[in-house]
Scaffold this motif. Structure first.
Motif, short mmCIF file in Angstrom:
data_model
loop_
_atom_site.label_atom_id
_atom_site.label_comp_id
_atom_site.label_asym_id
_atom_site.label_seq_id
_atom_site.Cartn_x
_atom_site.Cartn_y
_atom_site.Cartn_z
N TRP A 172 -29.37 11.61 29.18
CA TRP A 172 -29.16 12.56 28.08
C TRP A 172 -30.50 13.01 27.51
O TRP A 172 -31.39 12.20 27.26
CB TRP A 172 -28.33 11.91 26.97
CG TRP A 172 -27.00 11.43 27.45
CD1 TRP A 172 -26.62 10.13 27.68
CD2 TRP A 172 -25.86 12.24 27.79
NE1 TRP A 172 -25.32 10.08 28.13
CE2 TRP A 172 -24.83 11.36 28.21
CE3 TRP A 172 -25.61 13.60 27.79
CZ2 TRP A 172 -23.58 11.81 28.62
CZ3 TRP A 172 -24.37 14.06 28.19
CH2 TRP A 172 -23.37 13.17 28.60
N VAL A 173 -30.62 14.32 27.30
CA VAL A 173 -31.83 14.90 26.72
C VAL A 173 -31.40 15.66 25.47
O VAL A 173 -30.84 16.75 25.56
CB VAL A 173 -32.54 15.84 27.70
CG1 VAL A 173 -33.81 16.42 27.07
CG2 VAL A 173 -32.87 15.12 29.00
N ALA A 174 -31.64 15.08 24.30
CA ALA A 174 -31.22 15.69 23.04
C ALA A 174 -32.35 16.52 22.44
O ALA A 174 -33.47 16.02 22.27
CB ALA A 174 -30.78 14.61 22.05
N THR A 175 -32.07 17.79 22.15
CA THR A 175 -33.07 18.69 21.57
C THR A 175 -32.41 19.60 20.55
O THR A 175 -31.18 19.75 20.54
CB THR A 175 -33.72 19.58 22.65
OG1 THR A 175 -32.72 20.48 23.17
CG2 THR A 175 -34.30 18.76 23.78
N TYR A 229 -27.24 19.29 22.30
CA TYR A 229 -27.77 19.63 20.98
C TYR A 229 -26.72 19.27 19.94
O TYR A 229 -25.55 19.08 20.26
CB TYR A 229 -28.14 21.11 20.90
CG TYR A 229 -26.98 22.07 21.10
CD1 TYR A 229 -26.32 22.63 20.01
CD2 TYR A 229 -26.54 22.41 22.38
CE1 TYR A 229 -25.26 23.51 20.19
CE2 TYR A 229 -25.49 23.28 22.56
CZ TYR A 229 -24.85 23.83 21.47
OH TYR A 229 -23.79 24.69 21.65
N ASP A 230 -27.14 19.16 18.71
CA ASP A 230 -26.23 18.73 17.64
C ASP A 230 -25.20 19.81 17.36
O ASP A 230 -25.53 20.91 16.90
CB ASP A 230 -27.04 18.43 16.37
CG ASP A 230 -26.25 17.59 15.38
OD1 ASP A 230 -25.76 16.52 15.78
OD2 ASP A 230 -26.13 18.00 14.21
N THR A 279 -26.25 14.38 17.72
CA THR A 279 -27.50 13.95 18.37
C THR A 279 -28.53 13.40 17.40
O THR A 279 -29.64 13.07 17.81
CB THR A 279 -28.14 15.13 19.13
OG1 THR A 279 -28.51 16.15 18.19
CG2 THR A 279 -27.20 15.71 20.16
N LEU A 280 -28.20 13.32 16.12
CA LEU A 280 -29.21 12.92 15.14
C LEU A 280 -29.41 11.41 15.09
O LEU A 280 -30.32 10.93 14.43
CB LEU A 280 -28.84 13.46 13.76
CG LEU A 280 -28.73 15.00 13.69
CD1 LEU A 280 -28.50 15.45 12.26
CD2 LEU A 280 -29.98 15.66 14.26
N LEU A 331 -24.51 21.29 27.93
CA LEU A 331 -23.11 21.34 27.52
C LEU A 331 -22.90 22.33 26.37
O LEU A 331 -23.78 22.52 25.53
CB LEU A 331 -22.64 19.95 27.08
CG LEU A 331 -22.81 18.81 28.08
CD1 LEU A 331 -22.17 17.54 27.54
CD2 LEU A 331 -22.21 19.17 29.43
N PHE A 332 -21.72 22.94 26.35
CA PHE A 332 -21.28 23.83 25.27
C PHE A 332 -22.18 25.06 25.11
O PHE A 332 -22.73 25.30 24.04
CB PHE A 332 -21.19 23.06 23.95
CG PHE A 332 -20.14 21.98 23.94
CD1 PHE A 332 -18.81 22.30 23.76
CD2 PHE A 332 -20.49 20.66 24.13
CE1 PHE A 332 -17.83 21.31 23.77
CE2 PHE A 332 -19.52 19.66 24.14
CZ PHE A 332 -18.19 19.99 23.96
#
Length: 245
Positions: free
Chosen positions: A63-66, A29-30, A37-38, A84-85
């Protein structure tokens, strides 16, 4: 000759020496300055670290960005394998397994306007009765609620930027951020650090870990854990490089 090659391929395939790469779905995630992730492809020191120093043989990382609010749902419903994080909590540990070694250690903080009387705050007691913006489903210390602080959650992208607009509209007194480095970086990049400051909440050491599906195979877990333990200091160097840009 073609028939011989076909037979050789079949023999090799069924003998077990021909292997396909497994896929490891990693949720991100951002979280500037750690992960961005943007753009089309996730980037940042967190991504670089995982690519270069957490190498799993015969494994393709997908990678799965949400938005953050989706991360926990995806983990709980096994839509991804790793995230992560994340901060461990009793509730999250019901459906996630966390690395023993943290990826990064930080403190929680509150963004406040420089013209606010809250700039004189020395503890959370000084925020009693105030309303703070926060990212929905993100880590919230119980101390905030104990001190009568109201939390107004917000989901989606650019949560800090949107909450800054609420501060300007007198709808919020500040913004709670679990990771101080995230707030400091965004204020500097938005060039509004002359208008807002970051109050680091005392005694809020926060460890950000790699989280796994509860049923992740032991081999993958141990390999990631070993890489974290061996290269933890390297991540700090990668982060410092990002902060110097």
């Amino acid at each position: 000759m073609p028939q011989f090659l076909s037979a050789l391929f079949i023999l090799t395939f069924f003998s077990g020496s021909f292997t396909f790469a497994e896929v490891l779905r990693v949720n991100v995630y951002d979280l500037p300055p750690h992960i961005f992730t943007l753009n089309e492809e996730p980037e940042g020191p967190g991504i670089t670290f995982f690519k270069d120093y957490v190498k799993l043989p015969n494994t393709e990382v997908r990678w799965v960005a949400t938005p953050f609010a989706r991360v926990l749902w995806d983990m709980q419903n096994k839509k991804v394998d790793v995230a992560l994080f994340l901060v461990p909590s009793p509730e999250r540990e019901k459906y996630m397994r966390f690395s023993k070694t943290p990826l990064f250690t930080t403190s929680s903080a509150i963004i406040i306007p420089r013209n606010s009387p809250l700039t004189r705050a020395t503890s959370l007691k000084d925020f009693r009765g105030r309303t703070l913006g926060h990212s929905k489903d993100s880590f919230t210390p119980t101390e905030l609620l104990k001190h009568g602080i109201k939390i107004e959650p917000l989901s989606g992208e650019n949560v800090i930027e949107r909450n800054l607009q609420k501060i300007r509209a007198k709808r919020l007194d500040g913004i709670f951020i679990p990771t101080a480095s995230n707030g400091e970086y965004i204020l500097r990049k938005l060039r509004v650090d002359d208008q807002y400051q970051v109050f680091v909440v005392p005694d809020t050491t926060l460890n950000l870990h790699v989280a796994f599906r509860k049923d992740i195979d032991e081999k993958t877990y141990q390999m990631v854990e070993a890489a974290l333990k061996k290269n933890q200091r390297i991540y700090r160097k990668l982060l410092d490089q990002q902060l110097s840009k």
